[in-house]
Scaffold this motif. Sequence first.
Motif, PDB file in Angstrom:
ATOM      1  N   ASN A  52      -6.689  -0.212  -4.096  1.00 20.75           N
ATOM      2  CA  ASN A  52      -6.117  -1.426  -3.509  1.00 20.75           C
ATOM      3  C   ASN A  52      -6.003  -2.585  -4.484  1.00 20.75           C
ATOM      4  O   ASN A  52      -5.826  -3.741  -4.082  1.00 20.75           O
ATOM      5  CB  ASN A  52      -6.906  -1.864  -2.256  1.00 20.75           C
ATOM      6  N   SER A  53      -6.093  -2.321  -5.775  1.00 25.22           N
ATOM      7  CA  SER A  53      -6.038  -3.421  -6.745  1.00 25.22           C
ATOM      8  C   SER A  53      -4.679  -4.128  -6.746  1.00 25.22           C
ATOM      9  O   SER A  53      -4.597  -5.309  -7.088  1.00 25.22           O
ATOM     10  CB  SER A  53      -6.371  -2.915  -8.149  1.00 25.22           C
ATOM     11  N   LEU A  54      -3.599  -3.437  -6.344  1.00 24.48           N
ATOM     12  CA  LEU A  54      -2.293  -4.113  -6.270  1.00 24.48           C
ATOM     13  C   LEU A  54      -2.310  -5.237  -5.248  1.00 24.48           C
ATOM     14  O   LEU A  54      -1.572  -6.210  -5.376  1.00 24.48           O
ATOM     15  CB  LEU A  54      -1.183  -3.109  -5.902  1.00 24.48           C
ATOM     16  N   ASN A  55      -3.146  -5.094  -4.213  1.00 25.22           N
ATOM     17  CA  ASN A  55      -3.264  -6.154  -3.212  1.00 25.22           C
ATOM     18  C   ASN A  55      -4.342  -7.168  -3.568  1.00 25.22           C
ATOM     19  O   ASN A  55      -4.164  -8.368  -3.362  1.00 25.22           O
ATOM     20  CB  ASN A  55      -3.567  -5.552  -1.836  1.00 25.22           C
ATOM     21  N   THR A  56      -5.471  -6.688  -4.125  1.00 22.32           N
ATOM     22  CA  THR A  56      -6.594  -7.606  -4.388  1.00 22.32           C
ATOM     23  C   THR A  56      -6.505  -8.272  -5.751  1.00 22.32           C
ATOM     24  O   THR A  56      -7.056  -9.358  -5.955  1.00 22.32           O
ATOM     25  CB  THR A  56      -7.932  -6.841  -4.328  1.00 22.32           C
ATOM     26  N   LEU A  89       3.623   2.918  -1.259  1.00 23.21           N
ATOM     27  CA  LEU A  89       3.240   3.760  -2.402  1.00 23.21           C
ATOM     28  C   LEU A  89       2.174   4.729  -1.913  1.00 23.21           C
ATOM     29  O   LEU A  89       1.151   4.299  -1.367  1.00 23.21           O
ATOM     30  CB  LEU A  89       2.636   2.905  -3.515  1.00 23.21           C
ATOM     31  N   LYS A  90       2.385   6.012  -2.127  1.00 24.79           N
ATOM     32  CA  LYS A  90       1.368   6.949  -1.668  1.00 24.79           C
ATOM     33  C   LYS A  90       0.222   7.047  -2.670  1.00 24.79           C
ATOM     34  O   LYS A  90       0.305   6.512  -3.785  1.00 24.79           O
ATOM     35  CB  LYS A  90       1.976   8.317  -1.387  1.00 24.79           C
ATOM     36  N   GLN A  91      -0.833   7.730  -2.249  1.00 28.36           N
ATOM     37  CA  GLN A  91      -2.066   7.799  -3.044  1.00 28.36           C
ATOM     38  C   GLN A  91      -1.787   8.191  -4.497  1.00 28.36           C
ATOM     39  O   GLN A  91      -1.045   9.126  -4.765  1.00 28.36           O
ATOM     40  CB  GLN A  91      -3.029   8.804  -2.418  1.00 28.36           C
ATOM     41  N   PRO A 143       1.613   3.944 -10.492  1.00 24.58           N
ATOM     42  CA  PRO A 143       1.057   2.652 -10.932  1.00 24.58           C
ATOM     43  C   PRO A 143      -0.172   2.195 -10.140  1.00 24.58           C
ATOM     44  O   PRO A 143      -0.555   1.036 -10.207  1.00 24.58           O
ATOM     45  CB  PRO A 143       2.233   1.700 -10.692  1.00 24.58           C
ATOM     46  N   ILE A 144      -0.766   3.137  -9.372  1.00 25.28           N
ATOM     47  CA  ILE A 144      -2.032   2.828  -8.696  1.00 25.28           C
ATOM     48  C   ILE A 144      -2.981   3.994  -8.856  1.00 25.28           C
ATOM     49  O   ILE A 144      -2.568   5.132  -9.101  1.00 25.28           O
ATOM     50  CB  ILE A 144      -1.851   2.527  -7.184  1.00 25.28           C
ATOM     51  N   ASN A 191      -0.997   2.759   2.892  1.00 22.62           N
ATOM     52  CA  ASN A 191      -0.107   3.077   1.763  1.00 22.62           C
ATOM     53  C   ASN A 191       0.885   1.958   1.448  1.00 22.62           C
ATOM     54  O   ASN A 191       1.988   2.219   0.931  1.00 22.62           O
ATOM     55  CB  ASN A 191       0.662   4.383   2.022  1.00 22.62           C
ATOM     56  N   THR A 192       0.509   0.707   1.739  1.00 21.68           N
ATOM     57  CA  THR A 192       1.442  -0.400   1.515  1.00 21.68           C
ATOM     58  C   THR A 192       0.815  -1.511   0.675  1.00 21.68           C
ATOM     59  O   THR A 192      -0.406  -1.682   0.632  1.00 21.68           O
ATOM     60  CB  THR A 192       1.935  -1.010   2.843  1.00 21.68           C
ATOM     61  N   TYR A 193       1.693  -2.273   0.012  1.00 19.18           N
ATOM     62  CA  TYR A 193       1.281  -3.490  -0.688  1.00 19.18           C
ATOM     63  C   TYR A 193       2.426  -4.487  -0.571  1.00 19.18           C
ATOM     64  O   TYR A 193       3.572  -4.120  -0.250  1.00 19.18           O
ATOM     65  CB  TYR A 193       0.933  -3.219  -2.160  1.00 19.18           C
ATOM     66  N   THR A 194       2.111  -5.747  -0.827  1.00 17.23           N
ATOM     67  CA  THR A 194       3.113  -6.804  -0.699  1.00 17.23           C
ATOM     68  C   THR A 194       3.337  -7.461  -2.056  1.00 17.23           C
ATOM     69  O   THR A 194       2.381  -7.819  -2.750  1.00 17.23           O
ATOM     70  CB  THR A 194       2.649  -7.856   0.329  1.00 17.23           C
TER      71      THR A 194
END
Length: 289
Positions: free
Chosen positions: A261-265, A88-90, A69-70, A77-80
């Motif tokens: 990094n869109s899951l974080n941004t 989540l790895k690359q 999903p990224i 390799n982390t998101y919140t």
Amino acid sequence: MFTITEQQQQYKTYILADTTAGSHLEVVPERGGIITRWRLKGQEILYLDTERFANPELSIRGGVPILFPICGNLPDNTYTYNGKQYTLKQHGFGRDLPWEVTNQVTQGKLSLSVVLKSNEVTRAAYPFDFQLTFTYTLQGNSLIIEQVYQNLSSVQMPFSAGFHPYFLCGDKSQLEFEIPSGQYLDQKTKEMHPFNGNFDFARDEIDFAFGHLRSQSAAVTDHSRKLKLTLNYDDIYAMLVFWTLKGKDFYCLEPWTAGRNSLNTGENLTVLEPGASKTSSVKLTADFF
């Protein structure tokens, strides 16, 4: 004439053949639902590192890996999400997990559908219930990948998705690019640069992300192979990534729905409401001249 046959190689391989068009596709569902091979008129379109493919511990370099999903990697390799940190790895887990064949069509058209459903493994890294259905269709000298992303959760589901196709090439100095963007982000230095249509293949690695796409089509002409590849993609795809390594006879032109990094941004992130689905399509066309 359309046929789909199964071969037990290292993994069960599904072989789609259109004898009239001379097109031949190989799909390995249990190794990330990946297309490993596309041959047209006896010519290989895709690159595959067979040694890496044979080792399940290594990521595959070749074919058409699925990104979900990224796309790209996350810092550390982390998101919140909801105050909890996940790893989540690359490029996510879509390219690593076994997919299931759900549909085969040889009457009137030639297609194979594969499905990935959420499970305990996915939920540990990505706390959502989902179903992905990808349909690979051969149509003359084109390969069409239709995707359905379904959110089976009771909450909104954020994701990005894409493909990482490896195209076999000859002399890279003989490649001509039509990429519908005037600038790119060097993903190593994080610097923006104008794009003049050329790449410096003397570099050890090229990893450039093109945003602000002016059209939903890109093309690469390989004059040494007398082959033009055209990539068409839906407007959900916000960027194209060009990646290659010096000394390797491949290049990658990757459609991504969102950047690293869109899951974080949240930038360009797709967010599905509970029970909702999103469909999209990517088309590759190979023309020999």
